[in-house]
Design a protein around this motif. Structure first.
Motif, PDB file in Angstrom:
ATOM      1  N   MET A   1       6.133   6.208  10.050  1.00  0.00           N
ATOM      2  CA  MET A   1       5.446   4.976  10.448  1.00  0.00           C
ATOM      3  C   MET A   1       4.027   4.926   9.872  1.00  0.00           C
ATOM      4  N   GLU A   2       3.316   6.048   9.940  1.00  0.00           N
ATOM      5  CA  GLU A   2       1.955   6.075   9.403  1.00  0.00           C
ATOM      6  C   GLU A   2       1.963   5.843   7.890  1.00  0.00           C
ATOM      7  N   PHE A   3       2.984   6.389   7.214  1.00  0.00           N
ATOM      8  CA  PHE A   3       3.118   6.191   5.769  1.00  0.00           C
ATOM      9  C   PHE A   3       3.252   4.702   5.446  1.00  0.00           C
ATOM     10  N   LEU A   4       4.115   3.996   6.175  1.00  0.00           N
ATOM     11  CA  LEU A   4       4.325   2.568   5.944  1.00  0.00           C
ATOM     12  C   LEU A   4       3.058   1.772   6.245  1.00  0.00           C
ATOM     13  N   LEU A   5       2.348   2.160   7.298  1.00  0.00           N
ATOM     14  CA  LEU A   5       1.110   1.476   7.649  1.00  0.00           C
ATOM     15  C   LEU A   5       0.063   1.669   6.557  1.00  0.00           C
ATOM     16  N   LEU A   6      -0.019   2.882   6.015  1.00  0.00           N
ATOM     17  CA  LEU A   6      -0.979   3.176   4.953  1.00  0.00           C
ATOM     18  C   LEU A   6      -0.664   2.353   3.705  1.00  0.00           C
ATOM     19  N   VAL A   7       0.611   2.322   3.335  1.00  0.00           N
ATOM     20  CA  VAL A   7       1.017   1.533   2.163  1.00  0.00           C
ATOM     21  C   VAL A   7       0.776   0.049   2.406  1.00  0.00           C
ATOM     22  N   GLY A   8       1.086  -0.410   3.605  1.00  0.00           N
ATOM     23  CA  GLY A   8       0.852  -1.820   3.935  1.00  0.00           C
ATOM     24  C   GLY A   8      -0.611  -2.206   3.828  1.00  0.00           C
ATOM     25  N   CYS A   9      -1.488  -1.341   4.310  1.00  0.00           N
ATOM     26  CA  CYS A   9      -2.917  -1.606   4.234  1.00  0.00           C
ATOM     27  C   CYS A   9      -3.419  -1.560   2.787  1.00  0.00           C
ATOM     28  N   ALA A  10      -2.757  -0.757   1.962  1.00  0.00           N
ATOM     29  CA  ALA A  10      -3.134  -0.684   0.554  1.00  0.00           C
ATOM     30  C   ALA A  10      -2.680  -1.921  -0.215  1.00  0.00           C
ATOM     31  N   VAL A  11      -1.555  -2.501   0.202  1.00  0.00           N
ATOM     32  CA  VAL A  11      -1.011  -3.679  -0.474  1.00  0.00           C
ATOM     33  C   VAL A  11      -1.705  -4.965  -0.021  1.00  0.00           C
ATOM     34  N   ALA A  12      -2.100  -5.016   1.244  1.00  0.00           N
ATOM     35  CA  ALA A  12      -2.603  -6.246   1.852  1.00  0.00           C
ATOM     36  C   ALA A  12      -3.771  -6.892   1.101  1.00  0.00           C
ATOM     37  N   PRO A  13      -4.793  -6.150   0.646  1.00  0.00           N
ATOM     38  CA  PRO A  13      -5.916  -6.817  -0.045  1.00  0.00           C
ATOM     39  C   PRO A  13      -5.488  -7.553  -1.305  1.00  0.00           C
TER      40      PRO A  13
END
Length: 228
Positions: A1-13
């Motif tokens: 879950m933390e991995f997906l959150l990290l990737v999501g935050c990296a993609v969002a900007p």
């Protein structure tokens, strides 16, 4: 879950900034298929460009030579070539602001995958810095590139066209090199000048967007009358 959150935050900007600049094309939006293609190709270019940049840096002792001649030059040249090769002669490129949309797409595609890689390597501490500075920086370098490509596309003068093509590469290269040079200086006072520099890039970039919007042939007549 933390991995997906990290990737999501990296993609969002990258997605948020792409949406912002895409919506600035108010009068004749570009096809999502072409914008998405440039974004995807920008992502595909990330790893080979990073390897080439790292290889070039091996023969350079000065950090400023590395930022300007290995990092900024290689990255901006890749985006420049992609934008010209894919979008420049496309029938949908029919107004000046389209250059901005396409160059930003290529730039943010590159920045997004680079952001994912950096986030996975360095963790959460790099996500916020890159979200507020590095990824917007790539977008604003793309604005500078696309602004001059848009002008080059529609100028009648061959001499002026080549000058504008040169500006489309030189300005984002210079801005990118200056941005990286401030970060690698190692001096806190110099690093902090990144704040006014980013403010300058945002001000200049938004002015370029408004200028390109105003020159759209699709601008409604009532809006043109208000400008007079």
């Amino acid at each position: 879950m933390e991995f997906l959150l990290l990737v999501g935050c990296a993609v969002a900007p990258g997605i948020a900034l792409m949406s912002f600049f895409y919506l600035r094309d108010r009068y004749d939006s570009e096809p999502l298929s072409l914008v998405g293609l440039l974004f995807f190709l920008g992502m595909l270019s990330t790893i080979p460009v990073m390897y080439l940049s790292d290889w070039l840096q091996q023969g350079m002792s000065s950090p400023y030579s590395r930022t300007f001649l290995a990092v900024a030059l290689v990255e901006e040249l890749a985006k420049y070539i992609m934008t010209i090769a894919i979008a420049m002669r496309h029938r949908e490129f029919d107004e000046e602001i389209d250059g901005i949309v396409y160059a930003v797409a290529a730039s943010l595609g590159f920045a997004t995958l680079e952001n994912i890689i950096k986030a996975l390597v360095f963790g959460w501490e790099t996500v916020a810095l890159r979200a507020f500075f590095t990824v917007p920086g790539h977008a604003l370098f793309g604005v500078a590139m696309g602004f001059y490509l848009g002008k080059a596309k529609f100028t009648a003068s061959k001499k002026k066209r080549w000058l504008l093509f040169g500006c489309a590469f030189l300005f984002p290269w210079a801005f990118h090199g200056i941005y990286d040079a401030l970060l690698v200086s190692g001096q806190q006072k110099i690093i902090l000048t990144i704040l006014p520099f980013m403010a300058f890039l945002w001000g200049l970039g938004l002015w370029k967007v408004r200028h390109a919007q105003a020159r759209s042939p699709y601008k409604p007549l009532e809006e043109r009358a208000q400008d007079v």
